[in-house]
Design a protein around this motif. Structure first.
Motif, PDB file in Angstrom:
ATOM      1  N   ALA A   7       0.858  -1.185   0.000  1.00  0.00           N
ATOM      2  CA  ALA A   7       0.000   0.000   0.000  1.00  0.00           C
ATOM      3  C   ALA A   7       0.896   1.238   0.000  1.00  0.00           C
ATOM      4  CB  ALA A   7      -0.907  -0.006   1.217  1.00  0.00           C
ATOM      5  N   ALA A   8       0.934   1.917  -1.130  1.00  0.00           N
ATOM      6  CA  ALA A   8       1.783   3.104  -1.251  1.00  0.00           C
ATOM      7  C   ALA A   8       1.131   4.269  -0.516  1.00  0.00           C
ATOM      8  CB  ALA A   8       1.991   3.448  -2.718  1.00  0.00           C
ATOM      9  N   GLU A   9       1.919   5.018   0.138  1.00  0.00           N
ATOM     10  CA  GLU A   9       1.434   6.174   0.893  1.00  0.00           C
ATOM     11  C   GLU A   9       1.323   7.398  -0.017  1.00  0.00           C
ATOM     12  OE1 GLU A   9       0.441   6.101   4.065  1.00  0.00           O
ATOM     13  OE2 GLU A   9       0.914   3.973   4.097  1.00  0.00           O
ATOM     14  N   LEU A  10       0.336   8.227   0.264  1.00  0.00           N
ATOM     15  CA  LEU A  10       0.114   9.437  -0.512  1.00  0.00           C
ATOM     16  C   LEU A  10       1.354  10.325  -0.535  1.00  0.00           C
ATOM     17  CD1 LEU A  10      -1.800  11.276  -2.128  1.00  0.00           C
ATOM     18  CD2 LEU A  10      -2.552  12.239   0.057  1.00  0.00           C
ATOM     19  N   ASP A  11       2.029  10.484   0.603  1.00  0.00           N
ATOM     20  CA  ASP A  11       3.219  11.346   0.647  1.00  0.00           C
ATOM     21  C   ASP A  11       4.304  10.862  -0.308  1.00  0.00           C
ATOM     22  OD1 ASP A  11       2.041  13.021   2.482  1.00  0.00           O
ATOM     23  OD2 ASP A  11       3.063  12.146   4.215  1.00  0.00           O
ATOM     24  N   GLY A  41       4.513  11.046 -22.816  1.00  0.00           N
ATOM     25  CA  GLY A  41       5.505   9.998 -23.058  1.00  0.00           C
ATOM     26  C   GLY A  41       6.834  10.320 -22.402  1.00  0.00           C
ATOM     27  N   ARG A  42       7.250  11.559 -22.523  1.00  0.00           N
ATOM     28  CA  ARG A  42       8.502  11.976 -21.888  1.00  0.00           C
ATOM     29  C   ARG A  42       8.363  11.943 -20.370  1.00  0.00           C
ATOM     30  NH1 ARG A  42      12.360  10.707 -23.771  1.00  0.00           N
ATOM     31  NH2 ARG A  42      13.545  12.300 -22.691  1.00  0.00           N
ATOM     32  N   MET A  43       7.204  12.407 -19.865  1.00  0.00           N
ATOM     33  CA  MET A  43       6.969  12.393 -18.422  1.00  0.00           C
ATOM     34  C   MET A  43       7.008  10.958 -17.887  1.00  0.00           C
ATOM     35  SD  MET A  43       3.902  14.382 -16.415  1.00  0.00           S
ATOM     36  CE  MET A  43       4.108  15.836 -17.450  1.00  0.00           C
ATOM     37  N   ALA A  44       6.497  10.011 -18.664  1.00  0.00           N
ATOM     38  CA  ALA A  44       6.501   8.601 -18.250  1.00  0.00           C
ATOM     39  C   ALA A  44       7.919   8.082 -18.044  1.00  0.00           C
ATOM     40  CB  ALA A  44       5.768   7.741 -19.276  1.00  0.00           C
ATOM     41  N   VAL A  45       8.845   8.512 -18.900  1.00  0.00           N
ATOM     42  CA  VAL A  45      10.244   8.085 -18.764  1.00  0.00           C
ATOM     43  C   VAL A  45      10.792   8.523 -17.408  1.00  0.00           C
ATOM     44  CG1 VAL A  45      12.593   8.434 -19.663  1.00  0.00           C
ATOM     45  CG2 VAL A  45      10.672   8.085 -21.250  1.00  0.00           C
ATOM     46  N   TYR A  46      10.540   9.774 -17.050  1.00  0.00           N
ATOM     47  CA  TYR A  46      11.035  10.292 -15.774  1.00  0.00           C
ATOM     48  C   TYR A  46      10.311   9.644 -14.596  1.00  0.00           C
ATOM     49  CZ  TYR A  46      12.855  13.645 -19.098  1.00  0.00           C
ATOM     50  OH  TYR A  46      13.478  14.208 -20.176  1.00  0.00           O
ATOM     51  N   MET A  47       9.003   9.448 -14.725  1.00  0.00           N
ATOM     52  CA  MET A  47       8.242   8.841 -13.636  1.00  0.00           C
ATOM     53  C   MET A  47       8.727   7.417 -13.354  1.00  0.00           C
ATOM     54  SD  MET A  47       4.177   8.398 -13.070  1.00  0.00           S
ATOM     55  CE  MET A  47       4.007  10.087 -12.479  1.00  0.00           C
ATOM     56  N   GLN A  48       8.996   6.657 -14.397  1.00  0.00           N
ATOM     57  CA  GLN A  48       9.468   5.287 -14.204  1.00  0.00           C
ATOM     58  C   GLN A  48      10.805   5.286 -13.458  1.00  0.00           C
ATOM     59  OE1 GLN A  48       7.735   2.264 -15.436  1.00  0.00           O
ATOM     60  NE2 GLN A  48       8.997   1.682 -13.696  1.00  0.00           N
ATOM     61  N   ARG A  49      11.687   6.174 -13.871  1.00  0.00           N
ATOM     62  CA  ARG A  49      13.005   6.261 -13.227  1.00  0.00           C
ATOM     63  C   ARG A  49      12.873   6.650 -11.752  1.00  0.00           C
ATOM     64  NH1 ARG A  49      16.755   9.095 -16.852  1.00  0.00           N
ATOM     65  NH2 ARG A  49      15.552  10.957 -16.419  1.00  0.00           N
ATOM     66  N   VAL A  50      12.030   7.629 -11.455  1.00  0.00           N
ATOM     67  CA  VAL A  50      11.847   8.088 -10.076  1.00  0.00           C
ATOM     68  C   VAL A  50      11.167   7.001  -9.238  1.00  0.00           C
ATOM     69  CG1 VAL A  50      10.714   9.794  -8.600  1.00  0.00           C
ATOM     70  CG2 VAL A  50      11.842  10.534 -10.705  1.00  0.00           C
ATOM     71  N   ALA A  51      10.131   6.367  -9.773  1.00  0.00           N
ATOM     72  CA  ALA A  51       9.431   5.303  -9.035  1.00  0.00           C
ATOM     73  C   ALA A  51      10.383   4.158  -8.715  1.00  0.00           C
ATOM     74  CB  ALA A  51       8.235   4.802  -9.842  1.00  0.00           C
ATOM     75  N   ASP A  52      11.206   3.770  -9.670  1.00  0.00           N
ATOM     76  CA  ASP A  52      12.190   2.711  -9.429  1.00  0.00           C
ATOM     77  C   ASP A  52      13.172   3.112  -8.337  1.00  0.00           C
ATOM     78  OD1 ASP A  52      11.030   1.100 -11.378  1.00  0.00           O
ATOM     79  OD2 ASP A  52      12.570   1.532 -12.892  1.00  0.00           O
ATOM     80  N   ALA A  53      13.609   4.375  -8.370  1.00  0.00           N
ATOM     81  CA  ALA A  53      14.563   4.857  -7.362  1.00  0.00           C
ATOM     82  C   ALA A  53      13.966   4.815  -5.962  1.00  0.00           C
ATOM     83  CB  ALA A  53      15.019   6.279  -7.700  1.00  0.00           C
ATOM     84  N   TYR A  54      12.644   4.953  -5.857  1.00  0.00           N
ATOM     85  CA  TYR A  54      11.972   4.885  -4.555  1.00  0.00           C
ATOM     86  C   TYR A  54      11.519   3.469  -4.201  1.00  0.00           C
ATOM     87  CZ  TYR A  54      12.091   9.829  -3.526  1.00  0.00           C
ATOM     88  OH  TYR A  54      12.519  11.098  -3.220  1.00  0.00           O
ATOM     89  N   GLY A  55      11.948   2.504  -4.985  1.00  0.00           N
ATOM     90  CA  GLY A  55      11.676   1.115  -4.653  1.00  0.00           C
ATOM     91  C   GLY A  55      10.317   0.584  -5.071  1.00  0.00           C
ATOM     92  N   LEU A  56       9.619   1.261  -5.940  1.00  0.00           N
ATOM     93  CA  LEU A  56       8.320   0.774  -6.397  1.00  0.00           C
ATOM     94  C   LEU A  56       8.509  -0.224  -7.542  1.00  0.00           C
ATOM     95  CD1 LEU A  56       5.974   3.889  -6.263  1.00  0.00           C
ATOM     96  CD2 LEU A  56       6.105   1.973  -4.695  1.00  0.00           C
ATOM     97  N   LYS A  57       9.118  -1.329  -7.234  1.00  0.00           N
ATOM     98  CA  LYS A  57       9.349  -2.376  -8.229  1.00  0.00           C
ATOM     99  C   LYS A  57       8.016  -3.050  -8.552  1.00  0.00           C
ATOM    100  CE  LYS A  57      13.707  -1.574  -8.012  1.00  0.00           C
ATOM    101  NZ  LYS A  57      14.217  -0.566  -8.880  1.00  0.00           N
ATOM    102  N   GLY A  58       7.850  -3.421  -9.808  1.00  0.00           N
ATOM    103  CA  GLY A  58       6.606  -4.048 -10.233  1.00  0.00           C
ATOM    104  C   GLY A  58       5.541  -3.046 -10.617  1.00  0.00           C
ATOM    105  N   TYR A  59       5.879  -1.766 -10.629  1.00  0.00           N
ATOM    106  CA  TYR A  59       4.953  -0.725 -11.066  1.00  0.00           C
ATOM    107  C   TYR A  59       5.498  -0.097 -12.340  1.00  0.00           C
ATOM    108  CZ  TYR A  59       2.256  -1.141  -6.818  1.00  0.00           C
ATOM    109  OH  TYR A  59       1.464  -1.626  -5.822  1.00  0.00           O
ATOM    110  N   PHE A  60       4.576   0.333 -13.211  1.00  0.00           N
ATOM    111  CA  PHE A  60       4.957   0.819 -14.524  1.00  0.00           C
ATOM    112  C   PHE A  60       4.293   2.157 -14.812  1.00  0.00           C
ATOM    113  CE2 PHE A  60       4.924  -3.745 -14.380  1.00  0.00           C
ATOM    114  CZ  PHE A  60       6.162  -4.084 -14.911  1.00  0.00           C
ATOM    115  N   ALA A  61       5.054   3.069 -15.410  1.00  0.00           N
ATOM    116  CA  ALA A  61       4.517   4.346 -15.874  1.00  0.00           C
ATOM    117  C   ALA A  61       4.130   4.144 -17.339  1.00  0.00           C
ATOM    118  CB  ALA A  61       5.568   5.450 -15.740  1.00  0.00           C
TER     119      ALA A  61
END
Length: 182
Positions: A2-6, A38-58
């Motif tokens: 369960a990802a937190e809003l913050d 599309g460009r925003m998705a590239v950055y979102m994927q990189r940031v989400a991965d850096a925060y450990g949200l593995k298994g999630y996709f932008a």
């Protein structure tokens, strides 16, 4: 998980920072919103991965749900409407406990007011957890209609004034609005 809003707000904020660091000229040049997403998705994927949200996709313009069916929502009149959202962060149906994290709609300032309102209505529907108590997302079985996004974001790009309007949605309602100069 369960990802937190913050955490999601942090991921979105860092995504937007990177987007404007590298893509401001494209926004100013009036490049199509699909390209912006599309460009925003590239950055979102990189940031989400850096925060450990593995298994999630932008994903941009993603329109599938369980068993490859077309995504649907219920509008305010409980009518079934097919949808795709400009940009989403989700598990592609693999994490039933919390599949949907962030839904983003992007519009240019000069877009038709009706189109802008449709995007806002879509975010209200996507961030709902229940529809009039008829059905709900219980975190075990994926719902028939797409819902349960923790965070919805409406972005309106005003390239003439270099201002980005940002509206935040959760639980089916807008809860905050701000402007960002880029």
């Amino acid at each position: 998980m369960a990802a937190e809003l913050d955490l999601l707000l942090t991921i979105f904020g860092e995504t937007l920072d990177e987007f404007f660091t590298y893509e401001t000229q494209e926004v100013l040049d009036g490049v199509n919103e699909r390209n912006n997403c599309g460009r925003m998705a590239v950055y979102m994927q990189r940031v989400a991965d850096a925060y450990g949200l593995k298994g999630y996709f932008a994903d941009t313009e993603y329109n599938r749900k369980q068993n490859g069916r077309i995504k649907t929502i219920l509008d305010r009149k409980a009518k079934v409407v097919t949808i795709n959202c400009d940009l989403i962060l989700h598990s592609r149906g693999q994490n039933t406990a919390q599949d949907n994290l962030i839904a983003i709609e992007v519009k240019k300032r000069e877009a038709r007011d009706e189109d802008k309102e449709n995007d806002r209505e879509r975010l209200r529907a996507l961030t709902k957890t229940t529809y009039d108590d008829v059905w709900s997302y219980d975190g075990v079985i994926l719902p028939e209609h797409v819902c349960g996004y923790i965070l919805g974001v409406y972005i309106e790009l005003n390239r003439q004034h270099r201002v980005c309007l940002i509206e935040y949605y959760r639980s089916g309602e807008k809860y905050e609005e701000r402007n960002l100069i880029f």
